[in-house]
Design a protein around this motif. Structure first.
Motif, PDB file in Angstrom:
ATOM      1  N   GLU A   1       0.815  -1.219   0.000  1.00 22.74           N
ATOM      2  CA  GLU A   1       0.000   0.000   0.000  1.00 22.74           C
ATOM      3  C   GLU A   1       0.848   1.269   0.000  1.00 22.74           C
ATOM      4  O   GLU A   1       0.320   2.363  -0.194  1.00 22.74           O
ATOM      5  N   GLY A   2       2.141   1.133   0.248  1.00 22.63           N
ATOM      6  CA  GLY A   2       3.028   2.294   0.224  1.00 22.63           C
ATOM      7  C   GLY A   2       3.189   2.999   1.563  1.00 22.63           C
ATOM      8  O   GLY A   2       3.767   4.092   1.614  1.00 22.63           O
ATOM      9  N   LEU A   3       2.716   2.388   2.650  1.00 23.77           N
ATOM     10  CA  LEU A   3       2.796   3.053   3.953  1.00 23.77           C
ATOM     11  C   LEU A   3       4.220   3.186   4.469  1.00 23.77           C
ATOM     12  O   LEU A   3       4.489   4.006   5.341  1.00 23.77           O
ATOM     13  N   PHE A   4       5.134   2.379   3.916  1.00 24.30           N
ATOM     14  CA  PHE A   4       6.520   2.436   4.387  1.00 24.30           C
ATOM     15  C   PHE A   4       7.444   3.170   3.412  1.00 24.30           C
ATOM     16  O   PHE A   4       8.656   3.199   3.634  1.00 24.30           O
ATOM     17  N   ASP A   5       6.898   3.750   2.367  1.00 27.44           N
ATOM     18  CA  ASP A   5       7.728   4.391   1.337  1.00 27.44           C
ATOM     19  C   ASP A   5       8.513   5.563   1.907  1.00 27.44           C
ATOM     20  O   ASP A   5       8.005   6.325   2.753  1.00 27.44           O
ATOM     21  N   ALA A   6       9.736   5.716   1.421  1.00 30.04           N
ATOM     22  CA  ALA A   6      10.589   6.815   1.889  1.00 30.04           C
ATOM     23  C   ALA A   6      10.011   8.176   1.514  1.00 30.04           C
ATOM     24  O   ALA A   6      10.230   9.163   2.221  1.00 30.04           O
ATOM     25  N   GLU A   7       9.262   8.216   0.404  1.00 31.74           N
ATOM     26  CA  GLU A   7       8.692   9.499  -0.021  1.00 31.74           C
ATOM     27  C   GLU A   7       7.672  10.043   0.967  1.00 31.74           C
ATOM     28  O   GLU A   7       7.374  11.245   0.970  1.00 31.74           O
ATOM     29  N   ARG A   8       7.127   9.172   1.816  1.00 30.57           N
ATOM     30  CA  ARG A   8       6.132   9.608   2.793  1.00 30.57           C
ATOM     31  C   ARG A   8       6.757  10.197   4.057  1.00 30.57           C
ATOM     32  O   ARG A   8       6.066  10.840   4.850  1.00 30.57           O
ATOM     33  N   LYS A   9       8.049   9.961   4.234  1.00 28.64           N
ATOM     34  CA  LYS A   9       8.691  10.390   5.475  1.00 28.64           C
ATOM     35  C   LYS A   9       8.782  11.914   5.560  1.00 28.64           C
ATOM     36  O   LYS A   9       9.115  12.587   4.598  1.00 28.64           O
ATOM     37  N   LYS A  10       8.487  12.443   6.737  1.00 30.13           N
ATOM     38  CA  LYS A  10       8.538  13.896   6.981  1.00 30.13           C
ATOM     39  C   LYS A  10       9.826  14.238   7.724  1.00 30.13           C
ATOM     40  O   LYS A  10      10.305  13.459   8.548  1.00 30.13           O
ATOM     41  N   GLU A  11      10.353  15.407   7.430  1.00 27.68           N
ATOM     42  CA  GLU A  11      11.561  15.865   8.111  1.00 27.68           C
ATOM     43  C   GLU A  11      11.227  16.352   9.524  1.00 27.68           C
ATOM     44  O   GLU A  11      10.154  16.906   9.759  1.00 27.68           O
ATOM     45  N   LEU A  12      12.168  16.154  10.430  1.00 30.93           N
ATOM     46  CA  LEU A  12      11.978  16.621  11.799  1.00 30.93           C
ATOM     47  C   LEU A  12      12.281  18.115  11.885  1.00 30.93           C
ATOM     48  O   LEU A  12      13.143  18.623  11.157  1.00 30.93           O
TER      49      LEU A  12
ATOM     50  N   ASP B   1       7.821   0.978  13.585  1.00 32.33           N
ATOM     51  CA  ASP B   1       9.117   1.525  13.171  1.00 32.33           C
ATOM     52  C   ASP B   1       9.140   1.827  11.674  1.00 32.33           C
ATOM     53  O   ASP B   1       9.693   2.834  11.240  1.00 32.33           O
ATOM     54  N   PHE B   2       8.541   0.927  10.877  1.00 32.23           N
ATOM     55  CA  PHE B   2       8.532   1.122   9.425  1.00 32.23           C
ATOM     56  C   PHE B   2       7.631   2.280   9.018  1.00 32.23           C
ATOM     57  O   PHE B   2       7.917   2.997   8.046  1.00 32.23           O
ATOM     58  N   ALA B   3       6.522   2.480   9.736  1.00 32.51           N
ATOM     59  CA  ALA B   3       5.574   3.534   9.364  1.00 32.51           C
ATOM     60  C   ALA B   3       5.999   4.906   9.861  1.00 32.51           C
ATOM     61  O   ALA B   3       5.599   5.925   9.291  1.00 32.51           O
ATOM     62  N   ALA B   4       6.817   4.949  10.926  1.00 31.05           N
ATOM     63  CA  ALA B   4       7.235   6.237  11.498  1.00 31.05           C
ATOM     64  C   ALA B   4       8.179   6.959  10.537  1.00 31.05           C
ATOM     65  O   ALA B   4       8.777   6.361   9.633  1.00 31.05           O
ATOM     66  N   ASP B   5       8.316   8.244  10.760  1.00 28.47           N
ATOM     67  CA  ASP B   5       9.223   9.043   9.934  1.00 28.47           C
ATOM     68  C   ASP B   5      10.679   8.790  10.287  1.00 28.47           C
ATOM     69  O   ASP B   5      11.562   9.004   9.457  1.00 28.47           O
ATOM     70  N   LEU B   6      10.924   8.329  11.508  1.00 31.76           N
ATOM     71  CA  LEU B   6      12.288   8.018  11.930  1.00 31.76           C
ATOM     72  C   LEU B   6      12.218   6.984  13.040  1.00 31.76           C
ATOM     73  O   LEU B   6      11.341   7.049  13.903  1.00 31.76           O
ATOM     74  N   ARG B   7      13.138   6.028  12.995  1.00 33.39           N
ATOM     75  CA  ARG B   7      13.204   5.008  14.048  1.00 33.39           C
ATOM     76  C   ARG B   7      14.410   5.282  14.925  1.00 33.39           C
ATOM     77  O   ARG B   7      15.508   5.546  14.441  1.00 33.39           O
ATOM     78  N   ALA B   8      14.196   5.208  16.237  1.00 36.12           N
ATOM     79  CA  ALA B   8      15.281   5.374  17.200  1.00 36.12           C
ATOM     80  C   ALA B   8      15.508   4.043  17.908  1.00 36.12           C
ATOM     81  O   ALA B   8      14.540   3.340  18.229  1.00 36.12           O
ATOM     82  N   PRO B   9      16.756   3.674  18.166  1.00 27.44           N
ATOM     83  CA  PRO B   9      17.017   2.377  18.817  1.00 27.44           C
ATOM     84  C   PRO B   9      16.535   2.323  20.259  1.00 27.44           C
ATOM     85  O   PRO B   9      16.229   1.249  20.762  1.00 27.44           O
ATOM     86  N   THR B  10      16.483   3.481  20.939  1.00 28.96           N
ATOM     87  CA  THR B  10      16.023   3.549  22.326  1.00 28.96           C
ATOM     88  C   THR B  10      15.252   4.853  22.529  1.00 28.96           C
ATOM     89  O   THR B  10      15.397   5.790  21.746  1.00 28.96           O
ATOM     90  N   PRO B  11      14.452   4.948  23.601  1.00 31.54           N
ATOM     91  CA  PRO B  11      13.768   6.214  23.891  1.00 31.54           C
ATOM     92  C   PRO B  11      14.737   7.374  24.110  1.00 31.54           C
ATOM     93  O   PRO B  11      14.462   8.502  23.699  1.00 31.54           O
ATOM     94  N   SER B  12      15.873   7.127  24.774  1.00 33.63           N
ATOM     95  CA  SER B  12      16.859   8.201  24.968  1.00 33.63           C
ATOM     96  C   SER B  12      17.393   8.694  23.630  1.00 33.63           C
ATOM     97  O   SER B  12      17.564   9.901  23.414  1.00 33.63           O
ATOM     98  N   ALA B  13      17.645   7.749  22.727  1.00 34.80           N
ATOM     99  CA  ALA B  13      18.110   8.132  21.392  1.00 34.80           C
ATOM    100  C   ALA B  13      17.031   8.912  20.648  1.00 34.80           C
ATOM    101  O   ALA B  13      17.336   9.825  19.862  1.00 34.80           O
ATOM    102  N   ALA B  14      15.770   8.575  20.885  1.00 35.64           N
ATOM    103  CA  ALA B  14      14.675   9.317  20.246  1.00 35.64           C
ATOM    104  C   ALA B  14      14.685  10.772  20.681  1.00 35.64           C
ATOM    105  O   ALA B  14      14.480  11.680  19.869  1.00 35.64           O
ATOM    106  N   ALA B  15      14.927  11.006  21.978  1.00 36.19           N
ATOM    107  CA  ALA B  15      14.993  12.388  22.466  1.00 36.19           C
ATOM    108  C   ALA B  15      16.164  13.133  21.840  1.00 36.19           C
ATOM    109  O   ALA B  15      16.061  14.317  21.511  1.00 36.19           O
ATOM    110  N   GLU B  16      17.287  12.441  21.674  1.00 37.23           N
ATOM    111  CA  GLU B  16      18.453  13.078  21.058  1.00 37.23           C
ATOM    112  C   GLU B  16      18.193  13.420  19.603  1.00 37.23           C
ATOM    113  O   GLU B  16      18.688  14.423  19.089  1.00 37.23           O
ATOM    114  N   LEU B  17      17.410  12.578  18.920  1.00 40.69           N
ATOM    115  CA  LEU B  17      17.058  12.863  17.531  1.00 40.69           C
ATOM    116  C   LEU B  17      16.025  13.981  17.422  1.00 40.69           C
ATOM    117  O   LEU B  17      15.997  14.711  16.427  1.00 40.69           O
ATOM    118  N   ALA B  18      15.191  14.116  18.441  1.00 41.33           N
ATOM    119  CA  ALA B  18      14.103  15.092  18.380  1.00 41.33           C
ATOM    120  C   ALA B  18      14.563  16.520  18.612  1.00 41.33           C
ATOM    121  O   ALA B  18      13.963  17.465  18.101  1.00 41.33           O
TER     122      ALA B  18
END
Length: 387
Positions: A124-135, A246-263
């Motif tokens: 269905e295209g839910l994991f396509d890179a073109e759908r990803k939004k920039e942070l 993880d596939f549907a999100a715009d970015l995957r973080a290995p841990t919650p702490s890493a997610a905060a660092e990416l955000a």
């Protein structure tokens, strides 16, 4: 002669059904086989299929009430283990297996459900890179969807406070495992989507078993993540755990702490970079000013030379004119012993005809003036004629 005991088709079918249902051994049977002739009645939710082995096949049905509990989608060619009861459908006289539970053989039910849903959503295209939004580079509000009591929210708060204290954490508390987790996750995503009250979202939980993380593989949750208009960072489990979220999100973080660092950006690094930029700008401005000063000095010298040259020429011309004027200065003539005669009112007398005998005149000499009375006039032309 007609026999005294004649049975109808319905009576025969009901009798056979009663025999089957009267056998306790057939009340709960486990059967393994390969699914064939699979039919999914989408409107009713009932599943109709056959189970077969190398030699035989048996008709089977799984009613919607049981089918709804399946975590995978049955299809032709899958070998399964089912639990059910044997009975017959009196309308057709066909005995069949009424399935109440089903699981794949060889691959776990959850693993198969995971792969099936992953492939479906991928198509269905839910994991396509073109759908990803920039942070966003400098978020001011960060939405967090997780348990209010776990370590996840504390890790995110600590990392954010250290790196980017300007950001505000907006927690939407949810259950992150169990039967009610998926609906709560969907509700939280819809809340932030409808209000746009955050710049970026973090959805996740800490580590756990595949069963614990399963809510993040539910189709409704994955679709809600993909449909969210805000950038979503998935931080589910540990680094080795991978969910469909993880596939549907715009970015995957290995841990919650890493997610905060990416955000959020690193405020200290940004501060140092700004200071370095300010120093570079100051040095660049100083160098520019020095260059401009040098250019101004050169222009000033050139201008001074340009102004002095015509001034010197003008001074020379003025000196020549002054000399000529000096030659014409009557005072200079007086210094050579000549005099100038004027009337009393100051008019220069060029001829005796301008004055009468007995009138007074002024005689201007180099060292002073004489006041004289005219006793006699003599015309120059007359004197020349007399001569």
């Amino acid at each position: 002669m007609i026999p005294s005991c004649v049975l109808t088709v319905t009576q025969i079918n009901l009798y056979v059904k009663s025999l089957l249902e009267g056998d306790e051994k057939l009340h709960c049977v486990y059967v393994t086989g390969e699914i064939s002739n699979f039919t999914d009645h989408y409107r009713s939710g009932h599943l109709y299929f056959s189970l077969k082995d190398e030699k035989c096949a048996v008709k089977a049905v799984m009613f919607a009430s049981s089918a709804r509990r399946l975590r995978f989608h049955p299809q032709n060619g899958i070998k399964v283990l089912v639990r059910g009861r044997i009975s017959s459908y009196e309308v057709s006289g066909q005995y069949q297996l009424y399935v109440e539970e089903m699981q794949p053989v060889g691959a776990g039910e959850r693993a198969l459900a995971y792969e099936q849903l992953k492939e479906k959503l991928r198509r269905e295209g839910l994991f396509d890179a073109e759908r990803k939004k920039e942070l966003p580079r400098y978020p001011t509000k960060i939405g967090v969807i997780t348990s209010p009591t776990g370590a996840v929210i504390h890790d995110i708060q600590n990392v954010t406070a250290r790196r980017w204290p300007l950001a505000e954490i907006l927690l939407y508390p949810v259950a992150v495992q169990g039967e009610g987790a998926a609906p709560q996750l969907v509700q939280a995503l819809q809340y932030f989507s409808s209000r746009s009250c955050a710049d970026v979202l973090i959805i996740g939980r800490g580590g756990g078993s595949a069963e614990d993380l399963w809510a993040f593989n539910e189709e409704a949750v994955v679709r809600a993540v993909a449909a969210c208009p805000l950038p979503v960072i998935s931080a589910v489990g540990h680094e080795t755990d991978v969910t469909l979220t993880d596939f549907a999100a715009d970015l995957r973080a290995p841990t919650p702490s890493a997610a905060a660092e990416l955000a959020v950006p690193d405020g200290e690094k940004l501060k140092n970079a700004l200071l370095q930029t300010a120093v570079s700008m100051h040095m660049g401005l100083e160098n520019r000013l020095n260059d401009e000063r040098m250019q101004l000095d050169l222009l000033s010298q050139s201008l001074q030379e340009a102004l002095e040259k015509p001034t010197q020429l003008r001074q020379q011309e003025l000196g020549v004119l002054a000399g000529r004027l000096e030659d014409l200065n009557p005072l200079r003539v007086l210094r050579r012993g000549y005099s100038v005669v004027t009337s009393i009112d100051g008019q220069v007398l060029m001829s005796p005809e301008k004055i009468h005998t007995g009138e007074q005149v002024q005689v201007r000499m180099d060292q002073g003036t004489l006041l004289c009375t005219v006793d006699k006039k003599e015309n120059l032309h007359e004197s020349e004629n007399d001569i």
